[in-house]
Design a protein around this motif. Sequence first.
Motif, mmCIF file in Angstrom:
data_model
loop_
_atom_site.group_PDB
_atom_site.id
_atom_site.type_symbol
_atom_site.label_atom_id
_atom_site.label_comp_id
_atom_site.label_asym_id
_atom_site.label_seq_id
_atom_site.Cartn_x
_atom_site.Cartn_y
_atom_site.Cartn_z
ATOM 1 N N LYS A 125 4.902 10.477 -14.470
ATOM 2 C CA LYS A 125 5.739 9.763 -13.502
ATOM 3 C C LYS A 125 5.171 8.386 -13.144
ATOM 4 C CE LYS A 125 8.913 12.864 -13.155
ATOM 5 N NZ LYS A 125 10.286 12.588 -13.643
ATOM 6 N N LEU A 126 3.843 8.241 -13.105
ATOM 7 C CA LEU A 126 3.273 6.918 -12.841
ATOM 8 C C LEU A 126 3.601 5.966 -13.971
ATOM 9 C CD1 LEU A 126 1.524 8.509 -10.673
ATOM 10 C CD2 LEU A 126 -0.227 6.773 -11.136
ATOM 11 N N TRP A 127 3.493 6.410 -15.192
ATOM 12 C CA TRP A 127 3.811 5.566 -16.348
ATOM 13 C C TRP A 127 5.284 5.143 -16.288
ATOM 14 C CZ3 TRP A 127 1.595 6.663 -21.890
ATOM 15 C CH2 TRP A 127 1.925 5.598 -22.736
ATOM 16 N N GLU A 128 6.168 6.098 -15.991
ATOM 17 C CA GLU A 128 7.591 5.771 -15.873
ATOM 18 C C GLU A 128 7.820 4.705 -14.804
ATOM 19 O OE1 GLU A 128 9.755 9.319 -15.097
ATOM 20 O OE2 GLU A 128 9.362 10.221 -17.064
ATOM 21 N N ALA A 129 7.147 4.854 -13.665
ATOM 22 C CA ALA A 129 7.308 3.875 -12.584
ATOM 23 C C ALA A 129 6.716 2.528 -12.987
ATOM 24 C CB ALA A 129 6.644 4.393 -11.314
ATOM 25 N N PHE A 130 5.558 2.547 -13.639
ATOM 26 C CA PHE A 130 4.916 1.296 -14.067
ATOM 27 C C PHE A 130 5.778 0.543 -15.071
ATOM 28 C CE2 PHE A 130 0.140 2.334 -13.233
ATOM 29 C CZ PHE A 130 0.431 2.464 -11.895
ATOM 30 N N ASP A 131 6.564 1.274 -15.869
ATOM 31 C CA ASP A 131 7.354 0.666 -16.935
ATOM 32 C C ASP A 131 8.756 0.254 -16.473
ATOM 33 O OD1 ASP A 131 7.287 -0.161 -19.658
ATOM 34 O OD2 ASP A 131 8.657 1.481 -20.175
ATOM 35 N N SER A 132 9.050 0.473 -15.198
ATOM 36 C CA SER A 132 10.387 0.159 -14.689
ATOM 37 C C SER A 132 10.644 -1.345 -14.746
ATOM 38 C CB SER A 132 10.524 0.649 -13.239
ATOM 39 O OG SER A 132 11.773 0.290 -12.696
ATOM 40 N N GLU A 133 11.859 -1.722 -15.134
ATOM 41 C CA GLU A 133 12.216 -3.139 -15.250
ATOM 42 C C GLU A 133 12.420 -3.793 -13.895
ATOM 43 O OE1 GLU A 133 15.525 -3.556 -17.846
ATOM 44 O OE2 GLU A 133 14.452 -2.845 -19.621
ATOM 45 N N VAL A 134 12.670 -2.990 -12.871
ATOM 46 C CA VAL A 134 12.759 -3.501 -11.497
ATOM 47 C C VAL A 134 11.783 -2.711 -10.646
ATOM 48 C CG1 VAL A 134 15.179 -4.183 -11.733
ATOM 49 C CG2 VAL A 134 14.620 -1.902 -10.893
ATOM 50 N N ARG B 59 0.831 -1.200 0.000
ATOM 51 C CA ARG B 59 0.000 0.000 0.000
ATOM 52 C C ARG B 59 0.867 1.252 0.000
ATOM 53 N NH1 ARG B 59 -5.367 -0.421 0.965
ATOM 54 N NH2 ARG B 59 -6.195 -2.423 1.691
ATOM 55 N N PRO B 60 0.339 2.364 -0.527
ATOM 56 C CA PRO B 60 1.086 3.612 -0.443
ATOM 57 C C PRO B 60 1.323 3.998 1.017
ATOM 58 C CG PRO B 60 -0.731 3.803 -2.009
ATOM 59 C CD PRO B 60 -0.924 2.514 -1.290
ATOM 60 N N LEU B 61 2.490 4.548 1.293
ATOM 61 C CA LEU B 61 2.798 5.056 2.623
ATOM 62 C C LEU B 61 2.555 6.561 2.611
ATOM 63 C CD1 LEU B 61 3.944 4.836 5.504
ATOM 64 C CD2 LEU B 61 6.236 5.089 4.514
ATOM 65 N N LEU B 62 1.567 7.005 3.372
ATOM 66 C CA LEU B 62 1.251 8.423 3.473
ATOM 67 C C LEU B 62 1.988 8.997 4.672
ATOM 68 C CD1 LEU B 62 -0.329 10.972 2.721
ATOM 69 C CD2 LEU B 62 -2.235 10.094 4.102
ATOM 70 N N ALA C 47 1.518 -2.039 -14.636
ATOM 71 C CA ALA C 47 2.793 -1.973 -13.926
ATOM 72 C C ALA C 47 3.508 -3.317 -14.013
ATOM 73 C CB ALA C 47 2.561 -1.601 -12.467
ATOM 74 N N ARG C 48 4.784 -3.279 -14.403
ATOM 75 C CA ARG C 48 5.579 -4.509 -14.407
ATOM 76 C C ARG C 48 5.808 -4.992 -12.981
ATOM 77 N NH1 ARG C 48 10.466 -3.815 -18.829
ATOM 78 N NH2 ARG C 48 9.232 -2.939 -20.540
ATOM 79 N N ASP D 159 -4.889 1.482 -7.186
ATOM 80 C CA ASP D 159 -5.464 0.194 -6.774
ATOM 81 C C ASP D 159 -5.112 -0.921 -7.772
ATOM 82 O OD1 ASP D 159 -6.595 0.624 -4.352
ATOM 83 O OD2 ASP D 159 -8.617 0.974 -5.096
ATOM 84 N N ARG D 160 -5.388 -0.660 -9.037
ATOM 85 C CA ARG D 160 -5.251 -1.697 -10.057
ATOM 86 C C ARG D 160 -3.877 -1.749 -10.707
ATOM 87 N NH1 ARG D 160 -10.963 -1.953 -13.409
ATOM 88 N NH2 ARG D 160 -12.378 -1.889 -11.592
#
Length: 284
Positions: free
Chosen positions: A102-111, A30-33, A151-152, A136-137
């Motif tokens: 930035k979400l797309w960049e994070a989702f596409d990260s290889e690690v 979960r996200p840490l707020l 997201a990978r 969520d998804r």
Amino acid sequence: MTDARFTGTDRYIATPDLTLAVNAAITLGRPLLIKGEPGTGKTQLALEIAGALGLPIHEWHVKSTSKAQQGLYEYDAVSRLRDSQLGDERVRDIGNYILRGKLWEAFDSEVQPILLIDEIDKADIEFPNDLLRELDRMEFYVYETRELVRARHRPIIIITSNNEKELPDAFLRRCFFHYIRFPDAATMEKIVEVHYPGLRRELLAEALASFFRVRETPGLRKKPSTSELLDWIKLLLAEEIPPEALRSDDPRKSIPPLYGALLKNEQDVHLFEQLVFLARRAGR
């Protein structure tokens, strides 16, 4: 999902309850707020987690004008129109005008990456709710290219807030929450020693005593933060201010040198000077 656990770093003093919160959020996925006063190291925490775990970090610094869609992608229709008028062949592929967020960049990260959403409370109240489905998804749809982006790896998401406005309940339910309390004197001493190793004990003790006296002044609009204390100590060292210059038999009767590093508006400076003047007058 990384199996590593965050325990703090040589440069970042993390309290046990903070490290517990970080690792709990990682375990739950979960996200840490993170909430707390400005200058308590909320943003730096994400950078230190990334460094400690050896993970890439993607930073999204939210502004008052930020929209949730910008974190996913933006379609640059203006550039496409201009290129079409110039006869540019790039216009044939609409994907050339899709700007990744930035979400797309994070989702596409290889690690597995760290995703920092910094100062989320600066944006419009609907901003957090507009991200609920994607967080969520771990996916979103690009309508212009008819592409589903998944997201990978589930990012470790750190969200910071200065508590400028309340966040929606639906958003809060999806987060693991932690409030960074302002460091006590013992923790603050450790923080200062990290940044200024070998600092004379006498100067450290007097500087901390003066700093907490300023923070405890009743009626301050903005209490000095950890980052401001570190700036002040840097100035004390640069100007070779001796410990005795910070000392006073009656702490209400003296203004610490270079106090402009601690007090950041004229109302607080005026208030502090008034209190010192009244204390001196009463002590005659």
